[in-house]
Design an enzyme around this catalytic site. Structure first.
Site, PDB file in Angstrom:
ATOM      1  N   TYR A  56       0.825  -1.218   0.000  1.00  0.00           N
ATOM      2  CA  TYR A  56       0.000   0.000   0.000  1.00  0.00           C
ATOM      3  C   TYR A  56       0.856   1.264   0.000  1.00  0.00           C
ATOM      4  CZ  TYR A  56      -4.284  -2.586   0.031  1.00  0.00           C
ATOM      5  OH  TYR A  56      -5.312  -3.392  -0.366  1.00  0.00           O
ATOM      6  N   ASN A  92     -13.259   3.382  -5.942  1.00  0.00           N
ATOM      7  CA  ASN A  92     -11.836   3.686  -6.072  1.00  0.00           C
ATOM      8  C   ASN A  92     -11.284   4.277  -4.786  1.00  0.00           C
ATOM      9  OD1 ASN A  92     -12.031   2.773  -8.619  1.00  0.00           O
ATOM     10  ND2 ASN A  92     -12.016   4.778  -9.613  1.00  0.00           N
ATOM     11  N   HIS A 109     -14.981   2.206  -0.419  1.00  0.00           N
ATOM     12  CA  HIS A 109     -13.905   1.257  -0.102  1.00  0.00           C
ATOM     13  C   HIS A 109     -12.696   1.934   0.551  1.00  0.00           C
ATOM     14  CE1 HIS A 109     -15.464  -1.876  -3.248  1.00  0.00           C
ATOM     15  NE2 HIS A 109     -16.178  -1.837  -2.155  1.00  0.00           N
ATOM     16  N   THR A 176     -16.719  -0.283 -14.030  1.00  0.00           N
ATOM     17  CA  THR A 176     -16.647  -1.304 -12.974  1.00  0.00           C
ATOM     18  C   THR A 176     -17.085  -2.648 -13.530  1.00  0.00           C
ATOM     19  OG1 THR A 176     -17.389  -1.912 -10.749  1.00  0.00           O
ATOM     20  CG2 THR A 176     -18.860  -0.521 -12.020  1.00  0.00           C
ATOM     21  N   ASN A 201     -18.863   1.551 -19.964  1.00  0.00           N
ATOM     22  CA  ASN A 201     -17.716   0.685 -19.669  1.00  0.00           C
ATOM     23  C   ASN A 201     -16.976   0.369 -20.970  1.00  0.00           C
ATOM     24  OD1 ASN A 201     -16.526  -0.497 -17.321  1.00  0.00           O
ATOM     25  ND2 ASN A 201     -17.019  -2.522 -18.093  1.00  0.00           N
ATOM     26  N   LEU A 202     -15.740  -0.076 -20.798  1.00  0.00           N
ATOM     27  CA  LEU A 202     -14.945  -0.426 -21.976  1.00  0.00           C
ATOM     28  C   LEU A 202     -15.510  -1.649 -22.685  1.00  0.00           C
ATOM     29  CD1 LEU A 202     -12.359   0.451 -23.435  1.00  0.00           C
ATOM     30  CD2 LEU A 202     -11.077  -1.101 -21.951  1.00  0.00           C
TER      31      LEU A 202
HETATM   32  P1  NAD Z   1     -12.210  -3.966 -11.927  1.00  0.00           P
HETATM   33  O1  NAD Z   1     -10.758  -3.835 -12.133  1.00  0.00           O
HETATM   34  O2  NAD Z   1     -12.754  -5.244 -11.421  1.00  0.00           O
HETATM   35  O3  NAD Z   1     -12.948  -3.644 -13.303  1.00  0.00           O
HETATM   36  C1  NAD Z   1     -12.584  -2.529 -14.089  1.00  0.00           C
HETATM   37  C2  NAD Z   1     -13.608  -2.358 -15.171  1.00  0.00           C
HETATM   38  O4  NAD Z   1     -13.255  -1.192 -15.878  1.00  0.00           O
HETATM   39  C3  NAD Z   1     -13.640  -3.515 -16.195  1.00  0.00           C
HETATM   40  O5  NAD Z   1     -14.989  -3.849 -16.471  1.00  0.00           O
HETATM   41  C4  NAD Z   1     -12.957  -2.919 -17.430  1.00  0.00           C
HETATM   42  O6  NAD Z   1     -13.515  -3.402 -18.638  1.00  0.00           O
HETATM   43  C5  NAD Z   1     -13.292  -1.453 -17.268  1.00  0.00           C
HETATM   44  N1  NAD Z   1     -12.297  -0.574 -17.906  1.00  0.00           N
HETATM   45  C6  NAD Z   1     -10.967  -0.769 -18.075  1.00  0.00           C
HETATM   46  N2  NAD Z   1     -10.416   0.274 -18.703  1.00  0.00           N
HETATM   47  C7  NAD Z   1     -11.433   1.168 -18.924  1.00  0.00           C
HETATM   48  C8  NAD Z   1     -11.496   2.430 -19.558  1.00  0.00           C
HETATM   49  N3  NAD Z   1     -10.433   3.030 -20.076  1.00  0.00           N
HETATM   50  N4  NAD Z   1     -12.705   3.048 -19.632  1.00  0.00           N
HETATM   51  C9  NAD Z   1     -13.818   2.474 -19.117  1.00  0.00           C
HETATM   52  N5  NAD Z   1     -13.814   1.264 -18.520  1.00  0.00           N
HETATM   53  C10 NAD Z   1     -12.626   0.625 -18.422  1.00  0.00           C
HETATM   54  O7  NAD Z   1     -12.618  -2.750 -10.993  1.00  0.00           O
HETATM   55  P2  NAD Z   1     -13.822  -2.546  -9.980  1.00  0.00           P
HETATM   56  O8  NAD Z   1     -15.064  -3.087 -10.568  1.00  0.00           O
HETATM   57  O9  NAD Z   1     -13.740  -1.117  -9.589  1.00  0.00           O
HETATM   58  O10 NAD Z   1     -13.486  -3.449  -8.709  1.00  0.00           O
HETATM   59  C11 NAD Z   1     -12.181  -3.506  -8.242  1.00  0.00           C
HETATM   60  C12 NAD Z   1     -11.924  -3.204  -6.781  1.00  0.00           C
HETATM   61  O11 NAD Z   1     -10.549  -2.849  -6.692  1.00  0.00           O
HETATM   62  C13 NAD Z   1     -12.662  -2.036  -6.217  1.00  0.00           C
HETATM   63  O12 NAD Z   1     -13.179  -2.493  -5.032  1.00  0.00           O
HETATM   64  C14 NAD Z   1     -11.620  -0.944  -5.932  1.00  0.00           C
HETATM   65  O13 NAD Z   1     -11.685  -0.578  -4.555  1.00  0.00           O
HETATM   66  C15 NAD Z   1     -10.292  -1.579  -6.117  1.00  0.00           C
HETATM   67  N6  NAD Z   1      -9.361  -0.852  -7.033  1.00  0.00           N
HETATM   68  C16 NAD Z   1      -9.304   0.514  -7.015  1.00  0.00           C
HETATM   69  C17 NAD Z   1      -8.454   1.190  -7.894  1.00  0.00           C
HETATM   70  C18 NAD Z   1      -8.398   2.705  -7.824  1.00  0.00           C
HETATM   71  O14 NAD Z   1      -8.641   3.281  -6.774  1.00  0.00           O
HETATM   72  N7  NAD Z   1      -8.106   3.389  -8.935  1.00  0.00           N
HETATM   73  C19 NAD Z   1      -7.673   0.485  -8.781  1.00  0.00           C
HETATM   74  C20 NAD Z   1      -7.732  -0.921  -8.766  1.00  0.00           C
HETATM   75  C21 NAD Z   1      -8.591  -1.569  -7.887  1.00  0.00           C
END
Ligand code: NAD
Length: 234
Positions: A56, A92, A109, A176, A201-202
């Site tokens: 972290y 996030n 989160h 997400t 979403n992507l």
């Molecule tokens: P995930 O990684 O499970 O899913 C990400 C989603 O975003 C996917 O469906 C993917 O297709 C989509 N994606 C990827 N690139 C994209 C883009 N350029 N534009 C639009 N969509 C795009 O993430 P989640 O569903 O948020 O769950 C993951 C967990 O991990 C969360 O609980 C979060 O707390 C944590 N996390 C947070 C961060 C952060 O704070 N930035 C980063 C990684 C993980």
């Protein structure tokens, strides 16, 4: 379409991907080269606190070098101009919504830039490493951990989120995967309440079938386009 006044927006790792922050489920199921169970559970922290704190510390340092992108800034524009209730519920733990200018943000989160004292329960703004066990600014005890909701822990402020959903006229999910509960269940909750649902979403997510409409594309394109459409209706 009925008049939209109140909006709940759920965001996930995908909205920050184009800022250079890794999403969660990259190839091979590894997150920044670690298994989730080794770094993002209370059991992992009990077993090997140095590994978890180091992980972290790395991520906390990394997000401070990243910048909000056009999708964060577009949501901030919507937040500033939208006359009804609006809540950005983010999974996030980065601070890119806030640095992009959004105000109505709820971190379900937790946040990288907070430390949580397990002795006195205080949350303190935190940008430095935790590995060397610094004292809590509130009580002086060296018992700080990342203020992150790990797997197996209860997400924050669920009552507020459900209350906002009950008042909402539109539920929008951005970037997400629909794999992490309870956030993944919000779309079904919204449907049960009769609220229109939109996914940006992507690619199709696990929950795509539950949405009334899905718009596919990178967040920096589809989110500003949707925001322009919403603001044109005000
Ligand atoms: P995930 O990684 O499970 O899913 C990400 C989603 O975003 C996917 O469906 C993917 O297709 C989509 N994606 C990827 N690139 C994209 C883009 N350029 N534009 C639009 N969509 C795009 O993430 P989640 O569903 O948020 O769950 C993951 C967990 O991990 C969360 O609980 C979060 O707390 C944590 N996390 C947070 C961060 C952060 O704070 N930035 C980063 C990684 C993980």
């Amino acid at each position: 379409m009925p008049t939209i006044r109140n909006i709940v927006i759920l965001t996930g790792a995908g909205i920050s991907a184009e800022s250079g922050i890794d999403t969660f489920r990259s190839e091979g199921g590894l997150w920044e080269r670690h298994r989730v169970e080794d770094v993002a559970t209370p059991e992992a922290f009990a077993r090997d606190p140095d590994l978890v704190l180091r992980f972290y510390d790395m991520r906390r340092a990394a997000i401070q070098t990243k910048q909000p992108n056009a999708a964060h800034r577009a949501l901030a524009r919507l937040d500033a101009a939208w006359p009804g209730d609006l809540l950005i519920v983010t999974q996030n733990v980065d601070d890119l919504h806030e640095r992009g200018g959004a105000r109505r943000v709820l971190h379900m989160h937790g946040e990288h830039l907070n430390a949580w004292c397990t002795a006195c329960d205080a949350r303190s703004p935190w940008t430095a490493p935790l590995l060397h066990r610094p004292p809590c600014p509130a009580c002086g005890t060296s018992a700080l951990r990342p203020d992150i909701v790990w797997f197996g822990e209860m997400p924050y402020r669920m009552d507020e989120i459900h209350a906002a959903l009950r008042q909402a006229d539109l539920f929008v999910s951005i970037g997400t995967s629909g794999a992490v509960y309870p956030a993944a269940g919000f779309v079904r909750g919204a449907r049960d309440l009769g609220i229109p649902t939109l996914e940006l979403n992507l690619e199709h997510s696990k929950g795509s079938a539950w949405f009334d409409e899905t718009r596919l594309g990178p967040a920096t394109e589809v989110v500003p386009a949707w925001v322009d459409q919403m603001l044109a209706s005000v």
